[in-house]
Design a protein around this motif. Structure first.
Motif, short mmCIF file in Angstrom:
data_model
loop_
_atom_site.label_atom_id
_atom_site.label_comp_id
_atom_site.label_asym_id
_atom_site.label_seq_id
_atom_site.Cartn_x
_atom_site.Cartn_y
_atom_site.Cartn_z
N VAL A 95 0.85 -1.18 0.00
CA VAL A 95 0.00 0.00 0.00
C VAL A 95 0.89 1.24 0.00
O VAL A 95 1.89 1.30 0.69
N ALA A 96 0.52 2.24 -0.80
CA ALA A 96 1.31 3.48 -0.87
C ALA A 96 1.54 4.02 0.53
O ALA A 96 0.64 3.98 1.37
N PRO A 97 2.69 4.58 0.84
CA PRO A 97 3.77 4.89 -0.09
C PRO A 97 4.92 3.88 -0.10
O PRO A 97 6.04 4.26 -0.40
N SER A 98 4.70 2.64 0.27
CA SER A 98 5.79 1.68 0.31
C SER A 98 6.46 1.55 -1.06
O SER A 98 7.62 1.86 -1.23
N GLY A 99 5.70 1.09 -2.06
CA GLY A 99 6.27 0.91 -3.39
C GLY A 99 7.00 -0.42 -3.49
O GLY A 99 7.68 -0.84 -2.55
N ARG A 100 6.88 -1.06 -4.62
CA ARG A 100 7.49 -2.38 -4.78
C ARG A 100 9.01 -2.30 -4.80
O ARG A 100 9.68 -3.15 -4.20
N THR A 101 9.56 -1.31 -5.49
CA THR A 101 11.01 -1.22 -5.58
C THR A 101 11.63 -0.97 -4.22
O THR A 101 12.62 -1.62 -3.83
N ARG A 102 11.07 -0.05 -3.46
CA ARG A 102 11.62 0.24 -2.14
C ARG A 102 11.47 -0.94 -1.19
O ARG A 102 12.34 -1.21 -0.37
N LEU A 103 10.34 -1.65 -1.28
CA LEU A 103 10.15 -2.81 -0.42
C LEU A 103 11.15 -3.90 -0.77
O LEU A 103 11.77 -4.50 0.13
N LEU A 104 11.35 -4.15 -2.06
CA LEU A 104 12.30 -5.18 -2.48
C LEU A 104 13.72 -4.79 -2.08
O LEU A 104 14.50 -5.64 -1.63
N LEU A 105 14.05 -3.52 -2.21
CA LEU A 105 15.39 -3.06 -1.81
C LEU A 105 15.59 -3.21 -0.32
O LEU A 105 16.67 -3.61 0.14
N ALA A 106 14.55 -2.92 0.46
CA ALA A 106 14.64 -3.09 1.92
C ALA A 106 14.82 -4.57 2.27
O ALA A 106 15.61 -4.91 3.17
N LYS A 107 14.11 -5.45 1.57
CA LYS A 107 14.25 -6.89 1.80
C LYS A 107 15.67 -7.34 1.50
O LYS A 107 16.29 -8.08 2.28
N PHE A 108 16.19 -6.93 0.34
CA PHE A 108 17.52 -7.38 -0.07
C PHE A 108 18.59 -6.83 0.86
O PHE A 108 19.52 -7.55 1.24
N THR A 109 18.47 -5.57 1.25
CA THR A 109 19.44 -4.98 2.16
C THR A 109 19.43 -5.70 3.50
O THR A 109 20.49 -5.92 4.12
N THR A 110 18.26 -6.09 3.95
CA THR A 110 18.15 -6.84 5.21
C THR A 110 18.87 -8.18 5.10
O THR A 110 19.56 -8.61 6.03
N VAL A 111 18.72 -8.85 3.96
CA VAL A 111 19.42 -10.13 3.75
C VAL A 111 20.93 -9.91 3.76
O VAL A 111 21.68 -10.71 4.32
N LEU A 112 21.39 -8.81 3.14
CA LEU A 112 22.82 -8.51 3.13
C LEU A 112 23.34 -8.27 4.55
O LEU A 112 24.45 -8.71 4.90
N THR B 271 8.13 -6.39 -9.67
CA THR B 271 7.41 -5.18 -10.09
C THR B 271 6.34 -5.46 -11.15
O THR B 271 5.41 -4.68 -11.30
N GLY B 272 6.47 -6.58 -11.86
CA GLY B 272 5.48 -6.91 -12.87
C GLY B 272 4.53 -8.01 -12.48
O GLY B 272 3.72 -8.47 -13.29
N ARG B 273 4.58 -8.42 -11.24
CA ARG B 273 3.79 -9.57 -10.77
C ARG B 273 2.47 -9.12 -10.18
O ARG B 273 2.38 -8.06 -9.54
N ASP B 274 1.43 -9.91 -10.42
CA ASP B 274 0.13 -9.67 -9.78
C ASP B 274 0.17 -10.23 -8.36
O ASP B 274 0.37 -11.41 -8.15
#
Length: 311
Positions: free
Chosen positions: A142-159, A305-308
């Motif tokens: 839900v805005a304002p999260s955004g898919r790109t920012r959420l995915l980046l946060a997930k990946f950074t957390t894994v790192l 980003t392109g997934r339903d």
């Protein structure tokens, strides 16, 4: 805190914050968006590291150096020797009785083939798919999260977990080695003697290199996590693929593809313990990890980003 409150907190990007409406998010300045992204990352980091599963993985990793150190201590208690030397991988074990600092290198070499990457595979594989299986992914988008920012946060957390897991092994080994074995001047694999303080710096460099060596697997696990709504399936697929690649890397007949496999240069960190440092394999390892990170990180972004999102 209930699941609903927890999800609300994560979607808001910071504890106790209310989610701004769409108009406010659209008109927010760049500074506000940066603060929001930082809050989202902080929330993901907090959620990941307070899960019992994460704590259990770190506890297992911390226990490995203790078991190795105690085993070596018992084996050599009568004055005998252990290991055969040679300076690569678990052969560091022959140096532990001379200097407890080598327990750090031995433990990292012992956990790197399976325990460390398996832990990364579990965290990375569950990062997106776990949200989908829990039914919280749609709410987080839900805005304002955004898919790109959420995915980046997930990946950074894994790192961050990659570094935390590696440092857990290193610190546990350092403490155990100091308690059970003598410490002092360190003799490198090339025969050069260096002060203990410089040896600690080389330990830190090795730990960072090991953490960086896991980036390719982290990106691969994140990509697999975007392909399914089942966290268990994503974790199993990531760990299964890890085992398969490890097996392929040991088959001599497939030597032509070995340099392109992400675990092939994992033990190149041993070259840090030479004087001068041998950089060839270390740089090759960094290049392979950068390639896997770029390819599978981009694939994860394109897929996510392109997934339903239905869950």
């Amino acid at each position: 805190m209930s699941r609903a409150e927890l999800t609300e907190e994560r979607a808001s990007g910071r504890p106790g914050a209310e989610r701004p409406d769409g108009a406010a998010a659209a008109g927010a300045p760049a500074r506000s968006r940066a603060v929001w992204s930082l809050g989202l990352f902080r929330s993901e980091l907090t959620i990941t590291f307070r899960r019992w599963r994460t704590l259990a993985l770190l506890a297992v990793l911390a226990a490995v150096p203790i078991l190795v150190g105690v085993a070596v201590r018992i084996e050599t208690s009568d004055g005998g020797s252990i290991g055969s030397g040679g300076g690569e991988g678990p052969a560091f074990i022959s140096q532990i009785t001379n200097n407890g600092l080598f327990l750090v290198f031995t433990s990292l070499a012992a956990t790197l083939p399976f325990f460390l990457p398996m832990s990364i595979g579990v965290i990375a594989g569950d990062s997106v798919a776990g949200e989908a299986s829990a039914g919280t992914l749609r709410y987080l988008l839900v805005a304002p999260s955004g898919r790109t920012r959420l995915l980046l946060a997930k990946f950074t957390t894994v790192l961050v977990f990659c570094l935390a897991a590696t440092l857990t092994v290193a610190v546990s080994a350092l403490i155990t080695g100091a308690l059970l074995f003598p410490t002092g001047e360190v003799t490198l694999l090339s025969g050069t003697a260096i002060p203990f303080s410089e040896g600690l710096l080389r330990c830190l460099a090795v730990a960072v290199l090991v953490a960086v060596s896991l980036l390719g697997l982290a990106a691969l696990g994140l990509f697999i996590s975007t392909l399914t709504n089942s966290g268990i399936a994503a974790m199993a697929a990531t760990v299964g693929l890890l085992i398969t690649v490890q097996i392929v890397n040991t088959i001599p007949q497939l030597h032509a593809v070995h340099p392109f496999l992400f675990p092939h240069y994992w033990l190149s960190f041993a070259d840090v313990l030479r004087d001068p440092v041998y950089w060839d394999d270390i740089l090759k390892n960094l290049g392979v990890q950068a390639l896997y990170t770029a390819v599978f990180g981009s694939a994860a972004w394109a897929r996510f980003t392109g997934r339903d999102i239905t869950a």
